[in-house]
Design an enzyme around this catalytic site. Structure first.
Site, mmCIF file in Angstrom:
data_model
loop_
_atom_site.group_PDB
_atom_site.id
_atom_site.type_symbol
_atom_site.label_atom_id
_atom_site.label_comp_id
_atom_site.label_asym_id
_atom_site.label_seq_id
_atom_site.Cartn_x
_atom_site.Cartn_y
_atom_site.Cartn_z
ATOM 1 N N ASP A 33 0.855 -1.182 0.000
ATOM 2 C CA ASP A 33 0.000 0.000 0.000
ATOM 3 C C ASP A 33 0.896 1.239 0.000
ATOM 4 O O ASP A 33 1.888 1.295 0.739
ATOM 5 C CB ASP A 33 -0.899 0.001 1.238
ATOM 6 C CG ASP A 33 -1.912 1.113 1.202
ATOM 7 O OD1 ASP A 33 -2.925 0.958 0.506
ATOM 8 O OD2 ASP A 33 -1.669 2.142 1.862
ATOM 9 N N ASN A 71 -2.638 12.421 -4.311
ATOM 10 C CA ASN A 71 -3.526 12.472 -5.472
ATOM 11 C C ASN A 71 -4.424 13.716 -5.414
ATOM 12 O O ASN A 71 -4.623 14.391 -6.424
ATOM 13 C CB ASN A 71 -4.374 11.199 -5.518
ATOM 14 C CG ASN A 71 -4.772 10.802 -6.910
ATOM 15 O OD1 ASN A 71 -4.088 11.097 -7.876
ATOM 16 N ND2 ASN A 71 -5.878 10.121 -7.019
ATOM 17 N N ASP A 110 -1.362 9.025 -11.208
ATOM 18 C CA ASP A 110 -1.087 7.930 -12.153
ATOM 19 C C ASP A 110 0.407 7.752 -12.366
ATOM 20 O O ASP A 110 0.901 6.621 -12.454
ATOM 21 C CB ASP A 110 -1.787 8.175 -13.486
ATOM 22 C CG ASP A 110 -3.291 7.970 -13.418
ATOM 23 O OD1 ASP A 110 -3.787 7.483 -12.376
ATOM 24 O OD2 ASP A 110 -3.971 8.294 -14.417
ATOM 25 N N ASP A 132 -4.513 2.158 -4.631
ATOM 26 C CA ASP A 132 -3.071 2.305 -4.435
ATOM 27 C C ASP A 132 -2.461 1.051 -3.806
ATOM 28 O O ASP A 132 -1.424 1.119 -3.160
ATOM 29 C CB ASP A 132 -2.774 3.534 -3.567
ATOM 30 C CG ASP A 132 -3.350 3.425 -2.163
ATOM 31 O OD1 ASP A 132 -4.340 2.682 -1.977
ATOM 32 O OD2 ASP A 132 -2.810 4.074 -1.245
#
Length: 169
Positions: free
Chosen positions: A51, A59, A68, A94
């Site tokens: 993770d 983000n 991304d 993620d």
């Protein structure tokens, strides 16, 4: 032509469009096959759940295109540390999942730590990884239990302060 189109559709159905890694569907199918193979041949198998700590905040702050790019960087780092027989998948969001056939939990821990440190050295904005490890037959006898144990270990890594690898109990 029809066979080529079928092969392309099959590849697209098991590939994550952002990272170009295998996807969750591929992971679920492959882990079941690998557990059965290991049972039959009395071999070891380990998985790592990964993770990205702080991904949502990153983000939100920098936008989805940068998010991304971060996912692609994680994919590149994880791929760099694995063998051809290993499988790496984007599990979702993620999270990533790795399948390491014929690998002990102790060896898998070393791999996880090397990947964690490599990513920390290359990470933008000081982002880090938490990793959870489980193994067959050490922690589980089924694919679902193996995943569950690795998820629990990942949760423990996050609860213990993040930026670490934890082996399931």
């Amino acid at each position: 032509q029809l066979l080529m189109e079928r092969d392309l559709l099959e590849k697209l159905s098991i590939t994550d469009p952002v990272t170009h890694l295998h996807n969750h569907r591929y992971f679920q199918d492959t882990i079941k096959i690998e557990v059965e193979r290991c049972k039959r041949h009395q071999r070891q198998l380990s998985i790592i759940m990964v993770d990205i700590d702080g991904f949502k905040k990153y983000n939100d702050q920098f936008g989805h295109p940068q998010g991304d790019q971060l996912l692609k960087l994680v994919a590149k780092v994880l791929l760099s540390g694995l063998r051809n027989v290993d499988a790496i998948c984007r599990y979702g969001g993620d999270e990533f999942a790795m399948i390491l056939p014929d690998t002990s939990v102790a060896d898998t821990f070393e791999v996880a730590e090397r990947l964690r440190k490599t990513f920390a050295a290359q990470s933008p904005a000081g982002l880090i990884l938490s990793l959870g490890i489980s193994g067959f037959p050490d922690h589980a006898q089924t694919a679902q239990d193996l995943i569950s144990k690795a998820d629990q270990a990942l949760d423990q890594a996050k609860n213990n302060g993040r930026n670490q690898s934890v082996i399931a109990h």
